[in-house]
Design a protein around this motif. Structure first.
Motif, PDB file in Angstrom:
ATOM      1  N   VAL A  34     -42.338 -11.441  -9.108  1.00 30.59           N
ATOM      2  CA  VAL A  34     -41.277 -11.105  -8.167  1.00 30.59           C
ATOM      3  C   VAL A  34     -41.651 -11.375  -6.713  1.00 30.59           C
ATOM      4  N   GLY A  35     -42.809 -12.002  -6.488  1.00 27.83           N
ATOM      5  CA  GLY A  35     -43.188 -12.461  -5.152  1.00 27.83           C
ATOM      6  C   GLY A  35     -43.706 -11.414  -4.184  1.00 27.83           C
ATOM      7  N   VAL A  36     -44.250 -10.326  -4.689  1.00 24.03           N
ATOM      8  CA  VAL A  36     -44.831  -9.310  -3.802  1.00 24.03           C
ATOM      9  C   VAL A  36     -46.156  -9.850  -3.243  1.00 24.03           C
ATOM     10  N   PRO A  37     -46.382  -9.737  -1.925  1.00 18.21           N
ATOM     11  CA  PRO A  37     -47.658 -10.191  -1.343  1.00 18.21           C
ATOM     12  C   PRO A  37     -48.762  -9.163  -1.622  1.00 18.21           C
ATOM     13  N   ILE A  38     -49.195  -9.116  -2.847  1.00 11.01           N
ATOM     14  CA  ILE A  38     -50.130  -8.092  -3.302  1.00 11.01           C
ATOM     15  C   ILE A  38     -51.479  -8.198  -2.592  1.00 11.01           C
ATOM     16  N   ARG A  39     -51.968  -9.394  -2.415  1.00  6.61           N
ATOM     17  CA  ARG A  39     -53.266  -9.580  -1.758  1.00  6.61           C
ATOM     18  C   ARG A  39     -53.263  -8.959  -0.364  1.00  6.61           C
ATOM     19  N   LYS A  40     -52.174  -9.107   0.353  1.00  6.72           N
ATOM     20  CA  LYS A  40     -52.062  -8.523   1.691  1.00  6.72           C
ATOM     21  C   LYS A  40     -52.206  -6.996   1.626  1.00  6.72           C
ATOM     22  N   HIS A  41     -51.539  -6.375   0.661  1.00  5.59           N
ATOM     23  CA  HIS A  41     -51.643  -4.921   0.494  1.00  5.59           C
ATOM     24  C   HIS A  41     -53.052  -4.529   0.059  1.00  5.59           C
ATOM     25  N   ALA A  42     -53.647  -5.322  -0.835  1.00  5.77           N
ATOM     26  CA  ALA A  42     -54.992  -5.015  -1.344  1.00  5.77           C
ATOM     27  C   ALA A  42     -56.038  -5.101  -0.239  1.00  5.77           C
ATOM     28  N   LEU A  43     -55.946  -6.104   0.613  1.00  6.93           N
ATOM     29  CA  LEU A  43     -56.919  -6.257   1.690  1.00  6.93           C
ATOM     30  C   LEU A  43     -56.829  -5.125   2.712  1.00  6.93           C
ATOM     31  N   LYS A  44     -55.649  -4.515   2.823  1.00  2.98           N
ATOM     32  CA  LYS A  44     -55.469  -3.371   3.716  1.00  2.98           C
ATOM     33  C   LYS A  44     -55.710  -2.043   3.006  1.00  2.98           C
ATOM     34  N   GLY A  45     -55.769  -2.077   1.666  1.00  2.00           N
ATOM     35  CA  GLY A  45     -55.909  -0.837   0.903  1.00  2.00           C
ATOM     36  C   GLY A  45     -54.635  -0.020   0.914  1.00  2.00           C
ATOM     37  N   LYS A  46     -53.494  -0.699   1.049  1.00  2.54           N
ATOM     38  CA  LYS A  46     -52.209  -0.027   1.227  1.00  2.54           C
ATOM     39  C   LYS A  46     -51.470   0.141  -0.105  1.00  2.54           C
ATOM     40  N   PHE A  47     -51.111   1.378  -0.433  1.00  3.62           N
ATOM     41  CA  PHE A  47     -50.307   1.693  -1.609  1.00  3.62           C
ATOM     42  C   PHE A  47     -48.959   0.982  -1.496  1.00  3.62           C
ATOM     43  N   PHE A  48     -48.447   0.460  -2.618  1.00  3.28           N
ATOM     44  CA  PHE A  48     -47.114  -0.139  -2.606  1.00  3.28           C
ATOM     45  C   PHE A  48     -46.385   0.193  -3.901  1.00  3.28           C
ATOM     46  N   SER A  49     -45.065   0.204  -3.807  1.00  5.85           N
ATOM     47  CA  SER A  49     -44.224   0.547  -4.956  1.00  5.85           C
ATOM     48  C   SER A  49     -42.850  -0.096  -4.794  1.00  5.85           C
ATOM     49  N   ALA A  50     -41.955   0.240  -5.694  1.00  3.42           N
ATOM     50  CA  ALA A  50     -40.587  -0.273  -5.622  1.00  3.42           C
ATOM     51  C   ALA A  50     -39.841   0.282  -4.415  1.00  3.42           C
ATOM     52  N   ASN A  51     -40.331   1.370  -3.852  1.00  7.45           N
ATOM     53  CA  ASN A  51     -39.673   1.963  -2.692  1.00  7.45           C
ATOM     54  C   ASN A  51     -39.827   1.126  -1.429  1.00  7.45           C
ATOM     55  N   ASP A  52     -40.890   0.327  -1.339  1.00  4.96           N
ATOM     56  CA  ASP A  52     -41.121  -0.435  -0.112  1.00  4.96           C
ATOM     57  C   ASP A  52     -41.334  -1.936  -0.335  1.00  4.96           C
ATOM     58  N   THR A  53     -41.301  -2.394  -1.572  1.00  4.89           N
ATOM     59  CA  THR A  53     -41.423  -3.818  -1.881  1.00  4.89           C
ATOM     60  C   THR A  53     -40.476  -4.151  -3.032  1.00  4.89           C
ATOM     61  N   THR A  54     -40.533  -5.390  -3.494  1.00  5.06           N
ATOM     62  CA  THR A  54     -39.730  -5.780  -4.657  1.00  5.06           C
ATOM     63  C   THR A  54     -40.482  -5.554  -5.959  1.00  5.06           C
ATOM     64  N   CYS A  55     -41.618  -4.849  -5.898  1.00 10.99           N
ATOM     65  CA  CYS A  55     -42.440  -4.581  -7.075  1.00 10.99           C
ATOM     66  C   CYS A  55     -41.643  -3.855  -8.158  1.00 10.99           C
ATOM     67  N   ILE A  56     -41.785  -4.305  -9.404  1.00  7.71           N
ATOM     68  CA  ILE A  56     -41.131  -3.639 -10.528  1.00  7.71           C
ATOM     69  C   ILE A  56     -42.152  -2.926 -11.416  1.00  7.71           C
ATOM     70  N   SER A  57     -43.380  -2.811 -10.937  1.00  7.85           N
ATOM     71  CA  SER A  57     -44.464  -2.106 -11.642  1.00  7.85           C
ATOM     72  C   SER A  57     -44.694  -2.638 -13.049  1.00  7.85           C
ATOM     73  N   CYS A  58     -44.701  -3.954 -13.183  1.00  6.84           N
ATOM     74  CA  CYS A  58     -44.921  -4.561 -14.500  1.00  6.84           C
ATOM     75  C   CYS A  58     -46.395  -4.544 -14.892  1.00  6.84           C
ATOM     76  N   GLY A  59     -47.308  -4.533 -13.899  1.00 12.35           N
ATOM     77  CA  GLY A  59     -48.732  -4.448 -14.167  1.00 12.35           C
ATOM     78  C   GLY A  59     -49.442  -5.768 -14.373  1.00 12.35           C
ATOM     79  N   ILE A  60     -48.755  -6.881 -14.209  1.00 11.06           N
ATOM     80  CA  ILE A  60     -49.403  -8.183 -14.384  1.00 11.06           C
ATOM     81  C   ILE A  60     -50.537  -8.347 -13.369  1.00 11.06           C
ATOM     82  N   CYS A  61     -50.304  -7.948 -12.144  1.00  9.06           N
ATOM     83  CA  CYS A  61     -51.346  -8.083 -11.108  1.00  9.06           C
ATOM     84  C   CYS A  61     -52.591  -7.281 -11.473  1.00  9.06           C
ATOM     85  N   ILE A  62     -52.393  -6.134 -12.069  1.00  6.32           N
ATOM     86  CA  ILE A  62     -53.520  -5.292 -12.478  1.00  6.32           C
ATOM     87  C   ILE A  62     -54.333  -5.982 -13.572  1.00  6.32           C
TER      88      ILE A  62
END
Length: 85
Positions: A34-62
């Motif tokens: 879904v095109g979430v810039p996960i690396r950007k959040h990971a490098l900052k250590g920033k929590f992300f969810s469907a409330n602030d991104t297009t993340c659908i919590s599918c877990g593929i990135c994990i």
């Protein structure tokens, strides 16, 4: 679309990155459907969810992260307080 609608503003559940372990390989961004810039959040250590991104919590990135940087978690501000003993 249905998962996004269902999860938006109804959950404190999301993905918490461990900034110290991220090697910026980009695997998470490459496989995110879904095109979430996960690396950007990971490098900052920033929590992300469907409330602030297009993340659908599918877990593929994990599952594709080679250093286990990402994990499902509850938003840090929404965790229950520890009970007094």
């Amino acid at each position: 679309g249905f998962m996004k609608l269902l999860s938006r503003k109804t959950t404190n559940f999301g993905i918490q990155p461990d900034k110290a372990r991220c090697i910026a390989c980009g695997m998470c961004d490459r496989y995110c459907e879904v095109g979430v810039p996960i690396r950007k959040h990971a490098l900052k250590g920033k929590f992300f969810s469907a409330n602030d991104t297009t993340c659908i919590s599918c877990g593929i990135c994990i599952s594709v992260c080679p250093t286990d940087v990402l994990k499902f978690d509850v938003h840090p501000d929404k965790r229950p307080l520890p009970m007094a003993v």
